[in-house]
Design an enzyme around this catalytic site. Structure first.
Site: not given
Length: 324
Positions: A62, A66, A94, A192
């Protein structure tokens, strides 16, 4: 004529020499001469964390996502805020990102052997790959040579990170702006399959969805009932498994969940609203995702090359949380 061609040849050669000197672009084994043990050191450091807590794999994957979606894969997500600037870390999406200490530990270990050589952006890209492979996920090539960015601000994160409540049109537009297509969207959403999500990210689908105390009709009713037992209306702390039963193992079961209307986020459900993404979900929901691992590897390589800084751009940070 001959003299003109000779001049042109010399000019082209000059540009090639300059290009090589600046190290433009990414390549496999970028540190093979300058820091040959770098990738092994990073792998060992990541393994020391993931071996006792497999959920760190989801955290690092992740974090890499990001980072790449905001100013490219330049390590800007790693920078701490200062008294005069709120960085990407301060943005709401975040605040729940974990694993900063893993990147710091890997950087410190590499710095002991090869000070000032390996970028934080490369360490993050390699850590994401290694951690996923450690929980039975795919292995993909990570060409290196990224440089670290010097700019990070909170507004960029809000503007560029896809929201969990986004519809498929917004998601496709977000991915397209980074050079990724609808198939990449469907493939990378498969990440996911690991990790957990805070109730705050999907509780709007459980309670008062249209202002009438109802739930999102696109979310399976039995699943809604199960999630309500875990997430109360004002609960912003509790987490739920993204892929119940195998959230610590990288596999293709995410697509089975989405096809059964059991994806946690609105953005998961949105994959069924586009012909390309829907077809991909359906194809991977059967026979244990026949091409998912291969596809994921290809899309991750594409994502890892978004707007990278190379050559003389950016810097090689001494500490990942601070510019030099």
């Amino acid at each position: 004529m001959a003299s003109t061609l000779k001049c042109l040849s010399l000019l082209v050669l000059a540009f090639l020499v300059i290009d090589a000197a600046n190290g433009q672009g990414l390549k496999l084994g970028f540190y093979s001469k300058t820091c040959p043990k770098a990738e092994a050191i990073i792998h060992k450091t990541v393994a020391s964390y993931v071996s006792y807590n497999p959920t760190f794999a989801a955290a690092l994957l992740r974090m890499h996502f990001h980072d790449c979606f905001v100013r490219g894969c330049d390590g800007s997500v790693l920078l701490n805020s200062t008294s005069t600037n709120q960085t990407e870390k301060a943005a709401i999406p975040n605040l729940s990102v974990r694993g900063w200490s893993i990147i710091d530990a890997a950087k410190a270990a590499v710095e002991k052997v090869c000070p000032g050589v390996v970028s934080c952006a490369d360490i993050l890209a390699l850590s994401a790959r290694d951690s996923v492979a450690m929980i039975k996920g795919p292995w993909w090539n990570v060409p290196t040579g990224r440089r670290d960015g010097r700019v990070s601000n909170i507004a960029d994160a809000f503007a560029n990170l896809p929201a969990p409540f986004a519809n498929v049109t917004a998601l496709k537009a977000s991915f397209a702006s980074k050079g990724l297509d609808a198939k990449d969207l469907a493939i990378l959403s498969g990440g996911h399959t690991i990790g957990v999500a805070a109730c705050a990210g999907f509780s709007q689908r459980l309670y008062n969805f249209t202002g009438k105390g109802d739930s999102d009709p696109l979310l399976d009713s039995e699943y809604v009932a199960r999630l309500k037992l875990k997430c109360k209306p004002t609960d912003f702390v509790t987490t739920a498994e993204m892929d119940p039963g195998s959230f610590k193992t990288f596999d293709s079961s995410y697509y089975k969940l989405v096809s059964k209307r059991r994806g946690l986020f609105t953005s998961d459900a949105a994959l069924l609203d586009d012909p390309v993404t829907k077809a991909y979900v359906r194809s991977q929901a059967i026979n244990n995702g026949p091409t998912f691992f291969k596809d994921f590897s290809v899309s991750m390589e594409k994502m890892g090359a978004i707007e990278v800084l190379t050559g003389n751009a950016g810097e090689i940070r001494k500490h990942c949380a601070f510019i030099n």
